[in-house]
Scaffold this active site. Sequence first.
Site, PDB file in Angstrom:
ATOM      1  CG  HIS A  89      -0.170   0.061   2.530  1.00 39.04           C
ATOM      2  ND1 HIS A  89       0.369   1.220   3.059  1.00 39.04           N
ATOM      3  CD2 HIS A  89       0.132  -0.921   3.411  1.00 39.04           C
ATOM      4  CE1 HIS A  89       0.964   0.961   4.199  1.00 39.04           C
ATOM      5  NE2 HIS A  89       0.846  -0.334   4.440  1.00 39.04           N
ATOM      6  CD  GLU A 201       1.900  -5.692   8.062  1.00 43.92           C
ATOM      7  OE1 GLU A 201       2.185  -6.905   7.961  1.00 43.92           O
ATOM      8  OE2 GLU A 201       2.581  -4.789   7.574  1.00 43.92           O
TER       9      GLU A 201
END
Length: 343
Positions: A89, A201
């Site tokens: 990201h 994550e």
Amino acid sequence: MMIHCSAPPGGCTSNASSMSSLCLPSLRCSPSFVLLPRSPSSSPKPRRRRRRLNLPIRSSLPPLFSDMDAAVTGLYPSHRCKTLHLVRHAQGIHNVEGEKNHDAYLSYDFFDAHLTPLGWQQVGNLRKHVRACGLSEKIDLVITSPLMRTMQTAVGVFGGEGYTDGIVAPPLMVANVGNSDHPSISSLNCPPFTAVELCREHLGVHPCDKRRSISEYRPLFPAIDFSLIENEDDVLWTPDVREKNEEVAARGMKFLNWLWTREEKEIAVVTHSGFLFHALSAFGDDCHPSVKSEMCKHFANCELRSVVIVDRGMTGSNASRTNYPGKIPDGLDLPSDVAKDKH
């Protein structure tokens, strides 16, 4: 050249070590396979053949591979391979404060962190790149981690052009998501998007890695498919236990193996630095160190790397779309060397 990089024995978790291997191509388009010549053991003049055929090629290789024969090259059926375009990201608000003070990652001010204005600039630049190199036309599916910053990055990079009122198709993202002041993004003329929890994550402790409820995301990202997420609320994140590195690596292997249940051949995956680092670190120990480093080092914000996964364990069941059986119509076709042995 496509360079084959496989996980070493014991380098992967559970039974997945024999299922997948990662390959890192220097060029995706029309790769050429270079097969190093190897002298047969039955040669009557092994020294002459070895000196003539092998030494010039070996002399160009790094010392690490001087005794590895042709092990640096792998050859696989194309229908046993998938190309993954891995993206971390863009810059999130937690990245900025966390780099100044690591304790900031513990702050609920960064719950489900969104992109910064700089992060949106990074998204725009990567979007230009994937269009300039033709990648945007090849991708069959975009998989995203179901957090704000990854979904913003995914739709910003791989989504359609600006959304216009009156178009029947729902937008990938409505305007001003995450206080971004960013216009809405169309779902037209782009691949489908789906959210998958396996590529999240590190789970736990850091509020920036905790997701919102799915019912909160749906009106913000109307054209993203959330059907693969089983729970409305985030039951995976806990405030007091951080997922271990080896657990992230195991989850990464599970994710890679899950990809073989998909029919798509070229898949973009928008995810996180920690997930990518630990998922990829199981691979490449049989490659040149520079190749492993290229594949396994930490990703920068909005960095893209393309890799190939190879199904060596018959996990996938898709037949080749390009192989052709031949002998249509049927006829005699015994090769000369086989015919010689037959007679």
